[in-house]
Design a protein around this motif. Structure first.
Motif, PDB file in Angstrom:
ATOM      1  N   ALA A   1       0.821  -1.214   0.000  1.00  0.00           N
ATOM      2  CA  ALA A   1       0.000   0.000   0.000  1.00  0.00           C
ATOM      3  C   ALA A   1       0.855   1.264   0.000  1.00  0.00           C
ATOM      4  CB  ALA A   1      -0.918   0.007   1.226  1.00  0.00           C
ATOM      5  N   CYS A   2       0.477   2.196  -0.838  1.00  0.00           N
ATOM      6  CA  CYS A   2       1.112   3.516  -0.861  1.00  0.00           C
ATOM      7  C   CYS A   2       0.827   4.213   0.471  1.00  0.00           C
ATOM      8  CB  CYS A   2       0.545   4.341  -2.018  1.00  0.00           C
ATOM      9  SG  CYS A   2       1.040   6.078  -2.011  1.00  0.00           S
ATOM     10  N   SER A   3       1.828   4.839   1.040  1.00  0.00           N
ATOM     11  CA  SER A   3       1.657   5.525   2.328  1.00  0.00           C
ATOM     12  C   SER A   3       0.777   6.764   2.210  1.00  0.00           C
ATOM     13  CB  SER A   3       3.013   5.900   2.919  1.00  0.00           C
ATOM     14  OG  SER A   3       3.691   6.777   2.047  1.00  0.00           O
ATOM     15  N   GLN A   4       0.586   7.284   1.000  1.00  0.00           N
ATOM     16  CA  GLN A   4      -0.242   8.475   0.807  1.00  0.00           C
ATOM     17  C   GLN A   4      -1.693   8.148   0.464  1.00  0.00           C
ATOM     18  OE1 GLN A   4       2.465  10.121  -2.180  1.00  0.00           O
ATOM     19  NE2 GLN A   4       2.742  11.886  -0.833  1.00  0.00           N
ATOM     20  N   CYS A   5      -1.904   7.220  -0.478  1.00  0.00           N
ATOM     21  CA  CYS A   5      -3.271   6.982  -0.966  1.00  0.00           C
ATOM     22  C   CYS A   5      -3.783   5.562  -0.739  1.00  0.00           C
ATOM     23  CB  CYS A   5      -3.360   7.325  -2.454  1.00  0.00           C
ATOM     24  SG  CYS A   5      -2.529   6.120  -3.522  1.00  0.00           S
ATOM     25  N   SER A   6      -2.932   4.667  -0.268  1.00  0.00           N
ATOM     26  CA  SER A   6      -3.246   3.266   0.002  1.00  0.00           C
ATOM     27  C   SER A   6      -3.429   2.401  -1.244  1.00  0.00           C
ATOM     28  CB  SER A   6      -4.482   3.123   0.898  1.00  0.00           C
ATOM     29  OG  SER A   6      -4.237   3.716   2.140  1.00  0.00           O
ATOM     30  N   LYS A   7      -3.281   2.973  -2.445  1.00  0.00           N
ATOM     31  CA  LYS A   7      -3.313   2.169  -3.673  1.00  0.00           C
ATOM     32  C   LYS A   7      -2.023   1.358  -3.728  1.00  0.00           C
ATOM     33  CE  LYS A   7      -6.984   4.142  -5.598  1.00  0.00           C
ATOM     34  NZ  LYS A   7      -8.245   3.506  -5.519  1.00  0.00           N
ATOM     35  N   PRO A   8      -2.014   0.245  -4.478  1.00  0.00           N
ATOM     36  CA  PRO A   8      -0.782  -0.560  -4.561  1.00  0.00           C
ATOM     37  C   PRO A   8       0.345   0.173  -5.276  1.00  0.00           C
ATOM     38  CG  PRO A   8      -2.687  -1.802  -5.368  1.00  0.00           C
ATOM     39  CD  PRO A   8      -3.135  -0.392  -5.178  1.00  0.00           C
ATOM     40  N   ILE A   9       1.547   0.069  -4.696  1.00  0.00           N
ATOM     41  CA  ILE A   9       2.717   0.582  -5.392  1.00  0.00           C
ATOM     42  C   ILE A   9       3.127  -0.450  -6.442  1.00  0.00           C
ATOM     43  CG2 ILE A   9       3.507   1.981  -3.437  1.00  0.00           C
ATOM     44  CD1 ILE A   9       5.719  -0.130  -2.997  1.00  0.00           C
ATOM     45  N   CYS A  10       3.965  -0.037  -7.358  1.00  0.00           N
ATOM     46  CA  CYS A  10       4.432  -0.900  -8.439  1.00  0.00           C
ATOM     47  C   CYS A  10       5.675  -1.661  -7.987  1.00  0.00           C
ATOM     48  CB  CYS A  10       4.732  -0.035  -9.657  1.00  0.00           C
ATOM     49  SG  CYS A  10       5.441  -0.948 -11.024  1.00  0.00           S
ATOM     50  N   CYS A  11       5.659  -2.978  -8.136  1.00  0.00           N
ATOM     51  CA  CYS A  11       6.817  -3.770  -7.720  1.00  0.00           C
ATOM     52  C   CYS A  11       8.034  -3.515  -8.607  1.00  0.00           C
ATOM     53  CB  CYS A  11       6.486  -5.254  -7.694  1.00  0.00           C
ATOM     54  SG  CYS A  11       6.243  -6.009  -9.314  1.00  0.00           S
ATOM     55  N   HIS A  12       7.820  -3.088  -9.839  1.00  0.00           N
ATOM     56  CA  HIS A  12       8.934  -2.907 -10.760  1.00  0.00           C
ATOM     57  C   HIS A  12       9.739  -1.635 -10.522  1.00  0.00           C
ATOM     58  CE1 HIS A  12       6.472  -5.845 -13.121  1.00  0.00           C
ATOM     59  NE2 HIS A  12       7.646  -6.415 -13.061  1.00  0.00           N
ATOM     60  N   ASN A  13       9.142  -0.651  -9.855  1.00  0.00           N
ATOM     61  CA  ASN A  13       9.895   0.578  -9.619  1.00  0.00           C
ATOM     62  C   ASN A  13       9.725   1.148  -8.210  1.00  0.00           C
ATOM     63  OD1 ASN A  13       7.356   1.906  -9.765  1.00  0.00           O
ATOM     64  ND2 ASN A  13       7.596   2.132 -11.971  1.00  0.00           N
ATOM     65  N   GLY A  14       8.854   0.568  -7.406  1.00  0.00           N
ATOM     66  CA  GLY A  14       8.679   1.041  -6.034  1.00  0.00           C
ATOM     67  C   GLY A  14       7.859   2.303  -5.911  1.00  0.00           C
ATOM     68  N   LEU A  15       7.211   2.714  -6.988  1.00  0.00           N
ATOM     69  CA  LEU A  15       6.432   3.952  -6.982  1.00  0.00           C
ATOM     70  C   LEU A  15       4.936   3.684  -6.967  1.00  0.00           C
ATOM     71  CD1 LEU A  15       8.310   5.887  -9.821  1.00  0.00           C
ATOM     72  CD2 LEU A  15       8.542   6.240  -7.353  1.00  0.00           C
ATOM     73  N   CYS A  16       4.209   4.595  -6.376  1.00  0.00           N
ATOM     74  CA  CYS A  16       2.763   4.628  -6.549  1.00  0.00           C
ATOM     75  C   CYS A  16       2.545   5.433  -7.831  1.00  0.00           C
ATOM     76  CB  CYS A  16       2.075   5.319  -5.370  1.00  0.00           C
ATOM     77  SG  CYS A  16       0.309   5.582  -5.641  1.00  0.00           S
ATOM     78  N   LEU A  17       2.003   4.809  -8.847  1.00  0.00           N
ATOM     79  CA  LEU A  17       1.843   5.496 -10.119  1.00  0.00           C
ATOM     80  C   LEU A  17       0.704   6.508 -10.085  1.00  0.00           C
ATOM     81  CD1 LEU A  17       2.637   2.697 -12.710  1.00  0.00           C
ATOM     82  CD2 LEU A  17       4.160   4.247 -11.497  1.00  0.00           C
ATOM     83  N   LYS A  18      -0.050   6.502  -9.008  1.00  0.00           N
ATOM     84  CA  LYS A  18      -1.083   7.514  -8.793  1.00  0.00           C
ATOM     85  C   LYS A  18      -0.457   8.767  -8.157  1.00  0.00           C
ATOM     86  CE  LYS A  18      -5.745   7.857  -8.480  1.00  0.00           C
ATOM     87  NZ  LYS A  18      -6.395   8.340  -9.672  1.00  0.00           N
ATOM     88  N   CYS A  19       0.364   8.582  -7.148  1.00  0.00           N
ATOM     89  CA  CYS A  19       0.951   9.707  -6.397  1.00  0.00           C
ATOM     90  C   CYS A  19       2.309  10.161  -6.920  1.00  0.00           C
ATOM     91  CB  CYS A  19       1.108   9.323  -4.929  1.00  0.00           C
ATOM     92  SG  CYS A  19      -0.430   8.927  -4.092  1.00  0.00           S
ATOM     93  N   ASN A  20       3.096   9.233  -7.462  1.00  0.00           N
ATOM     94  CA  ASN A  20       4.479   9.526  -7.841  1.00  0.00           C
ATOM     95  C   ASN A  20       4.725   9.465  -9.340  1.00  0.00           C
ATOM     96  OD1 ASN A  20       5.000   7.485  -5.086  1.00  0.00           O
ATOM     97  ND2 ASN A  20       5.415   9.675  -4.994  1.00  0.00           N
TER      98      ASN A  20
END
Length: 148
Positions: free
Chosen positions: A114-133
């Motif tokens: 879970a993304c610490s900002q929005c709780s959506k799943p982060i991407c395993c391939h880059n460690g980013l939340c593609l919604k927030c980052n």
């Protein structure tokens, strides 16, 4: 997270950059990435293993742990790459599903990724939340887990 997004090899497709690119329609935001709805939703059995495994090709197993050769050489190689580069283990995912069941696995995955900002799943391939980052990825298309 959904059961249909867990591939036979243990990949959680909801964490994949290709799945998330489609989900968030990143092409409309100017980032040209491959889109994928997930292995099972596109009737591919498994992107990583399906072309090399007769059991998956003929649909005789749903997950690799059901196979008598689990974990096979191909899965071990794939698992090593994902553990090293992407902070996840397909073999551990499969063992967790087998031992604790799918519901428990999905709950654990949702919390773990879970993304610490929005709780959506982060991407395993880059460690980013593609919604927030998304801007980080736009600036560095090869971004991976805080590595420059």
């Amino acid at each position: 997270m959904e059961e249909k997004l867990i591939a036979p090899c243990g990949m959680n497709c909801s964490l994949c950059v290709s799945y998330q690119s489609q989900k968030y329609d990143l092409k409309k935001q100017g980032l040209n990435r491959k889109y994928c709805p997930g292995c099972i939703p596109r009737d591919e059995n498994c992107t990583h293993m399906g072309d090399q495994c007769e059991q998956l090709k003929n649909g005789s197993v749903r997950f690799c742990y059901e196979c008598e050769t689990f974990p096979c050489k191909r899965l071990k190689t794939l698992d090593k790459r994902y553990r090293t580069k992407y902070h996840m283990s397909m073999i551990e995912n499969l063992k967790s599903i087998e031992k604790n069941g799918m519901d428990s696995f999905l709950k654990t995955e949702a919390e773990k990724w879970a993304c610490s900002q929005c709780s959506k799943p982060i991407c395993c391939h880059n460690g980013l939340c593609l919604k927030c980052n998304f801007e980080i990825l736009r600036q560095n298309k090869k971004y991976r887990w805080n590595e420059e």
